[in-house]
Structures are given as structure tokens and as C-alpha cells.
Motif scaffolding. Structure first.
Motif, PDB file in Angstrom:
ATOM      1  N   GLN A 119       0.815  -1.214   0.000  1.00  0.00           N
ATOM      2  CA  GLN A 119       0.000   0.000   0.000  1.00  0.00           C
ATOM      3  C   GLN A 119       0.849   1.266   0.000  1.00  0.00           C
ATOM      4  OE1 GLN A 119      -2.706  -0.171   3.297  1.00  0.00           O
ATOM      5  NE2 GLN A 119      -3.145  -2.309   2.951  1.00  0.00           N
ATOM      6  N   PRO A 120       0.600   2.187  -0.938  1.00  0.00           N
ATOM      7  CA  PRO A 120       1.337   3.451  -0.942  1.00  0.00           C
ATOM      8  C   PRO A 120       0.824   4.397   0.139  1.00  0.00           C
ATOM      9  CG  PRO A 120      -0.275   3.443  -2.703  1.00  0.00           C
ATOM     10  CD  PRO A 120      -0.321   2.081  -2.060  1.00  0.00           C
ATOM     11  N   LEU A 121       1.712   5.259   0.633  1.00  0.00           N
ATOM     12  CA  LEU A 121       1.294   6.282   1.584  1.00  0.00           C
ATOM     13  C   LEU A 121       0.375   7.301   0.919  1.00  0.00           C
ATOM     14  CD1 LEU A 121       4.570   7.109   3.540  1.00  0.00           C
ATOM     15  CD2 LEU A 121       2.517   5.989   4.403  1.00  0.00           C
ATOM     16  N   ASP A 122       0.701   7.650  -0.316  1.00  0.00           N
ATOM     17  CA  ASP A 122      -0.070   8.619  -1.084  1.00  0.00           C
ATOM     18  C   ASP A 122      -1.106   7.868  -1.919  1.00  0.00           C
ATOM     19  OD1 ASP A 122      -1.053  10.438  -2.949  1.00  0.00           O
ATOM     20  OD2 ASP A 122       0.908  11.223  -3.507  1.00  0.00           O
ATOM     21  N   PRO A 123      -2.410   8.115  -1.715  1.00  0.00           N
ATOM     22  CA  PRO A 123      -3.423   7.376  -2.474  1.00  0.00           C
ATOM     23  C   PRO A 123      -3.382   7.673  -3.970  1.00  0.00           C
ATOM     24  CG  PRO A 123      -4.428   9.149  -1.225  1.00  0.00           C
ATOM     25  CD  PRO A 123      -3.003   9.094  -0.808  1.00  0.00           C
ATOM     26  N   ASN A 124      -2.680   8.717  -4.377  1.00  0.00           N
ATOM     27  CA  ASN A 124      -2.566   9.051  -5.799  1.00  0.00           C
ATOM     28  C   ASN A 124      -1.270   8.544  -6.422  1.00  0.00           C
ATOM     29  OD1 ASN A 124      -5.045  10.569  -5.833  1.00  0.00           O
ATOM     30  ND2 ASN A 124      -3.952  12.099  -4.634  1.00  0.00           N
ATOM     31  N   ALA A 125      -0.463   7.854  -5.651  1.00  0.00           N
ATOM     32  CA  ALA A 125       0.814   7.344  -6.146  1.00  0.00           C
ATOM     33  C   ALA A 125       0.589   6.167  -7.092  1.00  0.00           C
ATOM     34  CB  ALA A 125       1.695   6.911  -4.983  1.00  0.00           C
ATOM     35  N   PRO A 126       1.502   5.962  -8.032  1.00  0.00           N
ATOM     36  CA  PRO A 126       1.406   4.773  -8.881  1.00  0.00           C
ATOM     37  C   PRO A 126       1.688   3.517  -8.063  1.00  0.00           C
ATOM     38  CG  PRO A 126       3.455   5.944  -9.302  1.00  0.00           C
ATOM     39  CD  PRO A 126       2.657   6.795  -8.353  1.00  0.00           C
ATOM     40  N   ALA A 127       1.384   2.380  -8.627  1.00  0.00           N
ATOM     41  CA  ALA A 127       1.643   1.107  -7.949  1.00  0.00           C
ATOM     42  C   ALA A 127       3.132   0.952  -7.652  1.00  0.00           C
ATOM     43  CB  ALA A 127       1.158  -0.047  -8.814  1.00  0.00           C
ATOM     44  N   SER A 128       3.428   0.275  -6.569  1.00  0.00           N
ATOM     45  CA  SER A 128       4.810   0.018  -6.181  1.00  0.00           C
ATOM     46  C   SER A 128       5.524  -0.810  -7.245  1.00  0.00           C
ATOM     47  CB  SER A 128       4.838  -0.748  -4.855  1.00  0.00           C
ATOM     48  OG  SER A 128       6.155  -1.119  -4.533  1.00  0.00           O
ATOM     49  N   LEU A 129       6.813  -0.565  -7.389  1.00  0.00           N
ATOM     50  CA  LEU A 129       7.633  -1.329  -8.331  1.00  0.00           C
ATOM     51  C   LEU A 129       8.396  -2.465  -7.649  1.00  0.00           C
ATOM     52  CD1 LEU A 129       9.065   1.551 -10.541  1.00  0.00           C
ATOM     53  CD2 LEU A 129       7.153   0.014 -11.031  1.00  0.00           C
ATOM     54  N   MET A 130       8.154  -2.697  -6.353  1.00  0.00           N
ATOM     55  CA  MET A 130       8.866  -3.756  -5.662  1.00  0.00           C
ATOM     56  C   MET A 130       8.552  -5.104  -6.300  1.00  0.00           C
ATOM     57  SD  MET A 130      10.688  -2.098  -3.547  1.00  0.00           S
ATOM     58  CE  MET A 130      10.645  -0.781  -4.768  1.00  0.00           C
ATOM     59  N   SER A 131       9.568  -5.957  -6.362  1.00  0.00           N
ATOM     60  CA  SER A 131       9.431  -7.276  -6.983  1.00  0.00           C
ATOM     61  C   SER A 131       8.593  -8.191  -6.100  1.00  0.00           C
ATOM     62  CB  SER A 131      10.810  -7.900  -7.198  1.00  0.00           C
ATOM     63  OG  SER A 131      11.614  -7.059  -7.997  1.00  0.00           O
ATOM     64  N   LEU A 132       7.562  -8.785  -6.676  1.00  0.00           N
ATOM     65  CA  LEU A 132       6.703  -9.715  -5.946  1.00  0.00           C
ATOM     66  C   LEU A 132       7.124 -11.146  -6.260  1.00  0.00           C
ATOM     67  CD1 LEU A 132       3.267  -7.989  -6.653  1.00  0.00           C
ATOM     68  CD2 LEU A 132       4.733  -7.712  -4.646  1.00  0.00           C
ATOM     69  N   GLY A 133       6.698 -12.084  -5.445  1.00  0.00           N
ATOM     70  CA  GLY A 133       6.990 -13.491  -5.696  1.00  0.00           C
ATOM     71  C   GLY A 133       7.534 -14.176  -4.465  1.00  0.00           C
ATOM     72  N   THR A 134       7.715 -15.487  -4.571  1.00  0.00           N
ATOM     73  CA  THR A 134       8.162 -16.266  -3.414  1.00  0.00           C
ATOM     74  C   THR A 134       9.625 -15.997  -3.053  1.00  0.00           C
ATOM     75  OG1 THR A 134       8.688 -18.143  -4.825  1.00  0.00           O
ATOM     76  CG2 THR A 134       6.497 -18.108  -3.798  1.00  0.00           C
ATOM     77  N   THR A 135      10.385 -15.388  -3.936  1.00  0.00           N
ATOM     78  CA  THR A 135      11.738 -14.935  -3.601  1.00  0.00           C
ATOM     79  C   THR A 135      11.816 -13.418  -3.779  1.00  0.00           C
ATOM     80  OG1 THR A 135      12.527 -15.381  -5.839  1.00  0.00           O
ATOM     81  CG2 THR A 135      12.867 -17.110  -4.180  1.00  0.00           C
ATOM     82  N   GLY A 136      10.680 -12.753  -3.600  1.00  0.00           N
ATOM     83  CA  GLY A 136      10.596 -11.299  -3.702  1.00  0.00           C
ATOM     84  C   GLY A 136       9.945 -10.724  -2.465  1.00  0.00           C
ATOM     85  N   THR A 137       9.005  -9.821  -2.679  1.00  0.00           N
ATOM     86  CA  THR A 137       8.308  -9.184  -1.570  1.00  0.00           C
ATOM     87  C   THR A 137       7.245 -10.129  -1.044  1.00  0.00           C
ATOM     88  OG1 THR A 137       8.750  -7.000  -2.477  1.00  0.00           O
ATOM     89  CG2 THR A 137       6.928  -7.178  -0.915  1.00  0.00           C
ATOM     90  N   GLY A 138       7.321 -10.431   0.248  1.00  0.00           N
ATOM     91  CA  GLY A 138       6.392 -11.367   0.854  1.00  0.00           C
ATOM     92  C   GLY A 138       6.588 -11.462   2.351  1.00  0.00           C
ATOM     93  N   TYR A 139       5.999 -12.477   2.932  1.00  0.00           N
ATOM     94  CA  TYR A 139       6.001 -12.610   4.391  1.00  0.00           C
ATOM     95  C   TYR A 139       6.101 -14.066   4.796  1.00  0.00           C
ATOM     96  CZ  TYR A 139       1.140 -13.508   3.212  1.00  0.00           C
ATOM     97  OH  TYR A 139       0.007 -14.018   2.639  1.00  0.00           O
ATOM     98  N   THR A 140       6.369 -14.300   6.082  1.00  0.00           N
ATOM     99  CA  THR A 140       6.478 -15.610   6.736  1.00  0.00           C
ATOM    100  C   THR A 140       7.324 -16.626   5.959  1.00  0.00           C
ATOM    101  OG1 THR A 140       5.295 -17.319   7.969  1.00  0.00           O
ATOM    102  CG2 THR A 140       4.213 -16.537   5.985  1.00  0.00           C
ATOM    103  N   ALA A 141       8.624 -16.456   6.065  1.00  0.00           N
ATOM    104  CA  ALA A 141       9.568 -17.289   5.320  1.00  0.00           C
ATOM    105  C   ALA A 141       9.511 -18.753   5.737  1.00  0.00           C
ATOM    106  CB  ALA A 141      10.987 -16.769   5.516  1.00  0.00           C
ATOM    107  N   THR A 142       9.717 -19.604   4.748  1.00  0.00           N
ATOM    108  CA  THR A 142       9.847 -21.040   4.998  1.00  0.00           C
ATOM    109  C   THR A 142      11.298 -21.486   4.851  1.00  0.00           C
ATOM    110  OG1 THR A 142       9.310 -21.496   2.682  1.00  0.00           O
ATOM    111  CG2 THR A 142       7.492 -21.567   4.275  1.00  0.00           C
ATOM    112  N   ALA A 143      12.133 -20.648   4.225  1.00  0.00           N
ATOM    113  CA  ALA A 143      13.569 -20.920   4.096  1.00  0.00           C
ATOM    114  C   ALA A 143      14.296 -19.586   4.074  1.00  0.00           C
ATOM    115  CB  ALA A 143      13.859 -21.713   2.822  1.00  0.00           C
ATOM    116  N   GLU A 144      15.391 -19.481   4.810  1.00  0.00           N
ATOM    117  CA  GLU A 144      16.107 -18.218   4.945  1.00  0.00           C
ATOM    118  C   GLU A 144      17.140 -17.954   3.856  1.00  0.00           C
ATOM    119  OE1 GLU A 144      15.561 -15.683   7.172  1.00  0.00           O
ATOM    120  OE2 GLU A 144      13.778 -16.837   7.624  1.00  0.00           O
ATOM    121  N   GLY A 145      17.565 -18.972   3.132  1.00  0.00           N
ATOM    122  CA  GLY A 145      18.616 -18.783   2.141  1.00  0.00           C
ATOM    123  C   GLY A 145      19.968 -18.652   2.835  1.00  0.00           C
ATOM    124  N   THR A 146      21.041 -18.654   2.054  1.00  0.00           N
ATOM    125  CA  THR A 146      22.387 -18.538   2.601  1.00  0.00           C
ATOM    126  C   THR A 146      22.867 -17.113   2.415  1.00  0.00           C
ATOM    127  OG1 THR A 146      22.795 -20.845   2.033  1.00  0.00           O
ATOM    128  CG2 THR A 146      24.725 -19.499   2.536  1.00  0.00           C
TER     129      THR A 146
END
Length: 157
Positions: free
Chosen positions: A69-96
Motif C-alpha cells: 500500500q502506498p502512503l499517497d493514495p494518488n501514487a502509482p503502484a509500487s515497483l517492488m518485486s513480488l513473488g516467493t523470492t521477492g516481496t512477501g512474508y512468513t519465510a519457509t527458508a532463509e537462504g544462505t
């Protein structure tokens, strides 16, 4: 993003666990504004919650675009990378992880008081950390006993 139900809590577990991960794309860095977390109960044993940048992704439950969610309601959509190795929550593996930058660490004592289980930090404008392109910002938690947590990060793209 909470809609018809309350925002979800996620259990921390008893080993280090990435609770939230923000993945910057190869074209955009971000500047941190604030971050924080809330525990739903006093932890049975002491724990640590840290905000770090890493060079390797954790494997996470992928966020959907509407969840960032952007702070500014008029802002364009975030460009952060989504996906299971991108932006997300509750990790199942931490990686090295081979390289990190630490931005904040909060130690939560066992038998914490109500003010110890709610944490919020906002940087002054001239001290805000910058997360480089193609990096991963993580909120990681380590507790001796599982406790439920919600957390957030506010940034400027």
C-alpha cells in the motif's frame, strides 16, 4: 491488506525467521521512513527482532500487488518485486546470506511489559537508510518460544 478480516498475525517460531521481506527491483532503490512490530502476547522467552538488508532472498509467501500500500493514495503502484523470492512474508527458508547491513535491532525481554511488545521507529529525513537495487530488506525475528507478530515497513520509492 486487511479487507473483510483483520490484518493477519504470523507466528515467529523458535529459530530465526523472516517475517516480512521487501525486494527492490534492478531499477529502483528505496529509502526507509519507518518500521515496527507488535506481538500479541508477552513472549515466554527473550527474543530479538531486526531490520536488515541482505544480498539473498528468503523463500516467502508472496505478497500480491494490492497488499503493498502506498502512503499517497494518488501514487502509482509500487515497483517492488513480488513473488516467493521477492516481496512477501512468513519465510519457509532463509537462504544462505553472505552480506547484510543492519538498520535497527530490538531486544524483547521475557516477561516483557505492554510497551516492550509494541515497537515503532521513524527515521529523521537526513538519516533514512537507503536500500540498494536488487537487494532484500527483511524484518527477522528470533524467539526461544513462538509468539504471534504483525510487522510493517514504510518506505519511499
Amino acid at each position: 491488506m486487511p479487507t473483510t478480516a483483520a490484518q493477519q498475525k504470523v507466528t515467529t517460531g523458535t529459530a530465526i525467521k523472516t517475517m516480512l521481506q521487501i525486494a527492490t527491483p534492478s531499477t529502483r532503490q528505496i529509502q526507509l521512513i519507518a518500521w515496527g512490530f507488535t506481538l500479541d502476547a508477552t513472549p515466554a522467552s527473550a527474543g530479538q527482532v531486526e531490520l536488515i538488508q541482505t544480498d539473498v532472498a528468503a523463500t516467502v509467501t508472496a505478497h500480491v500487488a494490492s497488499g503493498v500500500q502506498p502512503l499517497d493514495p494518488n501514487a502509482p503502484a509500487s515497483l517492488m518485486s513480488l513473488g516467493t523470492t521477492g516481496t512477501g512474508y512468513t519465510a519457509t527458508a532463509e537462504g544462505t546470506v553472505t552480506a547484510t547491513r543492519t538498520f535497527d535491532v530490538n531486544l524483547v525481554p521475557a516477561a516483557a511489559g505492554s510497551t516492550d511488545i509494541n515497537y515503532y521507529y521513524q527515521w529523521m529525513p537526513d538519516e533514512r537508510p537507503i536500500i540498494a537495487v536488487s537487494r532484500f530488506l527483511r524484518v527477522r525475528a528470533t524467539f526461544g518460544g513462538a509468539v504471534n507478530m504483525t510487522c510493517f515497513v514504510v518506505w519511499d520509492e
